[in-house]
Design an enzyme around this catalytic site. Structure first.
Site, short mmCIF file in Angstrom:
data_model
loop_
_atom_site.label_atom_id
_atom_site.label_comp_id
_atom_site.label_asym_id
_atom_site.label_seq_id
_atom_site.Cartn_x
_atom_site.Cartn_y
_atom_site.Cartn_z
N GLU A 99 0.85 -1.20 0.00
CA GLU A 99 0.00 0.00 0.00
C GLU A 99 0.88 1.25 0.00
OE1 GLU A 99 -2.40 1.55 -0.78
OE2 GLU A 99 -4.03 1.56 0.67
N ASP A 100 0.35 2.33 -0.53
CA ASP A 100 1.13 3.57 -0.57
C ASP A 100 1.24 4.21 0.81
OD1 ASP A 100 -1.59 4.21 -0.51
OD2 ASP A 100 -1.53 5.58 -2.21
N ASP A 103 -3.37 5.82 6.58
CA ASP A 103 -3.82 7.10 7.12
C ASP A 103 -4.78 6.79 8.28
OD1 ASP A 103 -4.19 9.90 7.09
OD2 ASP A 103 -5.88 9.76 5.73
N LYS A 131 1.03 7.54 8.51
CA LYS A 131 0.69 8.75 9.28
C LYS A 131 0.04 8.27 10.57
CE LYS A 131 -0.95 11.66 5.49
NZ LYS A 131 -2.14 12.37 4.99
N PHE A 152 -0.86 16.37 3.92
CA PHE A 152 -1.31 15.69 2.71
C PHE A 152 -0.16 15.65 1.71
CE2 PHE A 152 -3.53 14.82 -1.20
CZ PHE A 152 -4.47 13.90 -0.78
N VAL A 153 0.20 14.44 1.29
CA VAL A 153 1.36 14.29 0.40
C VAL A 153 0.95 13.74 -0.96
CG1 VAL A 153 3.12 14.06 2.20
CG2 VAL A 153 1.86 12.03 1.47
N ARG A 165 0.74 11.98 -9.54
CA ARG A 165 1.21 10.61 -9.27
C ARG A 165 2.62 10.37 -9.80
NH1 ARG A 165 -3.02 7.42 -7.29
NH2 ARG A 165 -5.07 7.81 -8.16
P1 IMP Z 1 -7.03 5.17 5.00
O1 IMP Z 1 -8.12 4.18 4.75
O2 IMP Z 1 -7.53 6.43 5.63
O3 IMP Z 1 -5.84 4.59 5.75
O4 IMP Z 1 -6.60 5.69 3.60
C1 IMP Z 1 -5.67 5.16 2.83
C2 IMP Z 1 -5.78 5.73 1.44
O5 IMP Z 1 -6.09 7.13 1.42
C3 IMP Z 1 -4.44 5.61 0.78
O6 IMP Z 1 -4.34 4.40 0.09
C4 IMP Z 1 -4.41 6.80 -0.16
O7 IMP Z 1 -4.98 6.44 -1.38
C5 IMP Z 1 -5.29 7.83 0.51
N1 IMP Z 1 -4.48 8.84 1.24
C6 IMP Z 1 -4.32 8.97 2.57
N2 IMP Z 1 -3.50 9.97 2.89
C7 IMP Z 1 -3.10 10.50 1.71
C8 IMP Z 1 -2.22 11.58 1.37
O8 IMP Z 1 -1.60 12.27 2.21
N3 IMP Z 1 -2.06 11.82 0.04
C9 IMP Z 1 -2.69 11.09 -0.93
N4 IMP Z 1 -3.51 10.07 -0.66
C10 IMP Z 1 -3.73 9.79 0.66
MG MG Z 2 -4.59 4.00 -1.89
#
Ligand code: IMP
Ligand code: MG
Length: 182
Positions: A99-100, A103, A131, A152-153, A165
């Protein structure tokens, strides 16, 4: 290209160096000769997935899953939807979710439960960015590239309304960035 809304947080050479380190660690952690099933989460993880796969000194199988939680902006809708499922069975497999960024943890928490039902032999997560301050759901991430603050990155796969991207560096996107069009 200089964009006044962007500030480099992690330069490309540091990303590549860290991925080689993660590759060494993951290679050591999976000594068996059976393939490691890497599952990249579209689309943010594509560059991390391809670089990490090439940093592993072992057989891998690659597959991708489409998950959507975020709309076009910077905040999550909180809903998780599978938009593309896997092509391969996971039964008895060693699975590494790639995963990237983690969050809120909503996406990976959901995915771990979903994939666990498919009876893999083992299942772990590799995330380039974490994060930790933003976590709402618990997620155990076995391999983290970098912990970052609550900003936010974009870049190296990460987007804002599909933009940025293909940047080589990971950059913080300023608040003055134009809102995405509908
Ligand atoms: P989570 O379910 O909140 O953990 O979200 C994860 C997904 O939200 C990641 O796979 C990203 O696609 C997106 N995301 C979360 N933070 C960022 C950010 O800082 N920049 C861009 N995409 C983000
Ligand atoms: Mg994602």
């Amino acid at each position: 290209m200089t964009d006044p809304n962007l500030r480099v947080l992690i330069p490309a050479d540091q990303i590549q160096k860290r991925i080689l380190e993660l590759g060494e660690k993951i290679t050591k952690d999976y000594p068996s000769s059976s393939p490691l099933h890497m599952i990249g989460i579209l689309k943010g993880a594509i560059f991390f997935m391809t670089d990490l796969a090439r940093a592993l000194h072992r057989e891998v199988h690659l597959d991708f899953m489409g998950i959507s939680t975020y709309g076009k902006g910077k905040t999550s809708s909180g809903e998780v939807k599978v938009t593309k499922d896997l092509d391969i069975s996971l039964e008895g497999a060693d699975v590494l979710i790639v995963e990237d960024i983690v969050d809120s943890g909503v996406t990976l928490n959901y995915l771990m439960h979903l994939l666990d039902q498919r009876k893999p032999h083992s299942i772990r997560i590799a995330a380039l960015l974490d994060k930790p301050e933003r976590r709402l759901r618990p997620v155990h991430v076995s391999y983290v590239g970098f912990e970052i603050p609550d900003e936010f990155v974009v870049g190296y796969g990460l987007d804002y309304a599909e933009k940025y991207r293909n940047l080589r560096d990971i950059c913080v996107l300023g608040d003055s960035a134009p809102a995405p069009s509908a």
